[in-house]
Design a protein around this motif. Structure first.
Motif, short mmCIF file in Angstrom:
data_model
loop_
_atom_site.label_atom_id
_atom_site.label_comp_id
_atom_site.label_asym_id
_atom_site.label_seq_id
_atom_site.Cartn_x
_atom_site.Cartn_y
_atom_site.Cartn_z
N GLU A 1 -14.17 10.51 14.77
CA GLU A 1 -13.04 11.43 14.67
C GLU A 1 -12.62 11.46 13.20
O GLU A 1 -12.72 10.43 12.53
CB GLU A 1 -11.83 10.90 15.46
CG GLU A 1 -12.05 10.76 16.95
CD GLU A 1 -12.12 12.11 17.64
OE1 GLU A 1 -11.55 13.09 17.08
OE2 GLU A 1 -12.77 12.20 18.69
N PRO A 2 -12.09 12.60 12.71
CA PRO A 2 -11.57 12.58 11.34
C PRO A 2 -10.51 11.49 11.18
O PRO A 2 -9.73 11.25 12.10
CB PRO A 2 -10.95 13.97 11.17
CG PRO A 2 -11.63 14.82 12.17
CD PRO A 2 -11.96 13.93 13.33
N MET A 3 -10.54 10.83 10.03
CA MET A 3 -9.61 9.71 9.79
C MET A 3 -8.51 10.13 8.82
O MET A 3 -8.79 10.75 7.79
CB MET A 3 -10.36 8.54 9.14
CG MET A 3 -11.33 7.83 10.04
SD MET A 3 -12.07 6.43 9.12
CE MET A 3 -10.71 5.25 9.11
N PHE A 4 -7.30 9.76 9.14
CA PHE A 4 -6.18 9.95 8.23
C PHE A 4 -6.09 8.70 7.37
O PHE A 4 -5.82 7.60 7.89
CB PHE A 4 -4.89 10.17 9.04
CG PHE A 4 -3.67 10.38 8.19
CD1 PHE A 4 -3.56 11.49 7.36
CD2 PHE A 4 -2.60 9.49 8.24
CE1 PHE A 4 -2.43 11.70 6.59
CE2 PHE A 4 -1.46 9.69 7.47
CZ PHE A 4 -1.38 10.80 6.64
N THR A 5 -6.36 8.83 6.08
CA THR A 5 -6.49 7.67 5.20
C THR A 5 -5.64 7.87 3.94
O THR A 5 -6.14 8.31 2.92
CB THR A 5 -7.96 7.46 4.79
OG1 THR A 5 -8.44 8.68 4.21
CG2 THR A 5 -8.82 7.09 5.97
N PRO A 6 -4.35 7.56 4.02
CA PRO A 6 -3.48 7.83 2.88
C PRO A 6 -3.75 6.93 1.68
O PRO A 6 -4.41 5.89 1.80
CB PRO A 6 -2.08 7.57 3.44
CG PRO A 6 -2.26 6.82 4.70
CD PRO A 6 -3.67 6.97 5.16
N SER A 7 -3.26 7.36 0.54
CA SER A 7 -3.25 6.49 -0.63
C SER A 7 -1.87 6.58 -1.26
O SER A 7 -1.09 7.50 -0.95
CB SER A 7 -4.32 6.90 -1.65
OG SER A 7 -3.94 8.07 -2.32
#
Ligand SMILES: Nc1ncnc2c1ncn2[C@@H]1O[C@H](COP(=O)(O)OP(=O)(O)OP(=O)(O)O)[C@@H](O)[C@H]1O
Ligand SMILES: [Mg+2]
Length: 299
Positions: free
Chosen positions: A145-151
């Motif tokens: 699944e697309p990943m939500f990966t903040p910075s």
């Protein structure tokens, strides 16, 4: 911009921001190209128009589902709020009138494919932004699944990739969940639309902000500066695809002996020209439109 009587607010690596009253901004996308947070001396013709045209395109595609800070890129419309703008031909096509937002102090990255810094981390530690992912993935492979990966959004130095708990500690869990839903929703729809155009949207970075208490999409949207976009027929597991982003330029840059500190190396005219063509191709492939039909001077 003093000609237009606007107060200069900020100059980023790419954009210059000016105040339009208390609640709005003029955001001018230059042709500046940056790498490793250093701006090159040579501008890339058409880049500012491409970034602006793509942001306008995606914002309109999804405006019924996703609120945005962008008001208009139409010079005649901007002129109504900024008298004299219609005569500033050099700004046409690269300028957005936007609602001024209180920016979320996060870069909201969404990743559909393993690439970039996420790939480096995966190879080193088997994680992506500190989060566990499937084993045995290779460069360009899709996540389940697309990943939500903040910075983080660092004011100086490089942004730091963080996990969801660290992001929640910055903006609060409820706001983070809201940001995640918004960004994943946008990404899934945009990726499906790109797929129809024979393109893979590998990853992208959104910037969100609050306008009158509502979380809205700000800044650039799904541009080659904020996204990896690959021609679907040239994507091979484990290989670097020829992306519609800064990759050709980065490849050239990697061959230079440069320590990533200013001053940057001189970018040869043929690399400037390949990079410019790449940006224009990104716009035209994604939208099916000609950049010549967008506001501003054209080629
Ligand atoms: N609607 C908005 N209201 C307020 N600020 C905005 C809005 N949209 C974008 N911004 C901010 O405007 C700036 C755009 O400048 P630019 O894209 O050149 O920055 P950047 O080089 O990517 O990042 P940096 O801010 O680190 O220089 C960003 O700091 C962005 O967060
Ligand atoms: Mg930016």
């Amino acid at each position: 911009m003093s000609d237009l009587g606007l107060r200069h607010l900020y100059t980023g690596k790419v954009r210059d921001l000016y105040e339009v009253g208390d609640e709005r901004l003029l955001m001018v996308a230059s042709d500046r190209l940056s790498a490793f947070d250093v701006v090159m001396t040579e501008p890339i013709p058409e880049k500012g128009r491409v970034l602006t045209a793509l942001t306008d395109y995606w914002t309109r595609e999804f405006q019924s589902q996703f609120p945005s800070a962008l008001l208009t890129c139409d010079p005649a419309e901007i002129d109504k709020s900024v008298p004299g703008f219609a005569n500033e031909l050099s700004l046409h096509g690269r300028t957005m009138l936007a609602r001024r937002a209180e920016m979320l102090p996060l870069e909201c990255i969404v990743r559909g494919r393993l690439a970039g810094q996420a790939f480096d981390e995966y190879v080193a530690r088997g994680t992506v932004h500190g989060m566990a992912v499937t084993e045995g993935m290779r460069l360009t492979d899709p996540f389940p699944e697309p990943m939500f990966t903040p910075s983080t959004k660092e004011t100086s130095g490089h942004d730091l990739n963080i996990d969801l708990d660290a992001a929640a500690a910055i903006v609060g869990r409820a706001r983070l969940d809201e940001a995640q839903d918004l960004c994943l929703g946008l990404f899934v729809r945009a990726a499906a639309q790109c797929a129809d155009a024979g393109l893979v949207l590998a990853d992208t970075k959104f910037e969100l902000g609050l306008v009158e208490g509502e979380l809205v999409v700000c800044d650039e949207v799904l541009t080659p500066d904020s996204s990896r976009i690959w021609p679907a027929d040239q994507v091979r597991s484990g290989e670097t695809p020829p992306s519609f982003d800064k990759q050709p330029f980065r490849d050239w840059l990697n061959e230079q002996s440069w320590d990533h500190a200013p001053p940057p190396p001189h970018v040869p005219v043929e690399i400037v020209s390949i990079t410019s063509a790449r940006y224009v191709a990104a716009y035209e492939r994604v939208t099916g439109r000609s950049l010549a039909d967008w506001y501003g001077r054209g080629r």
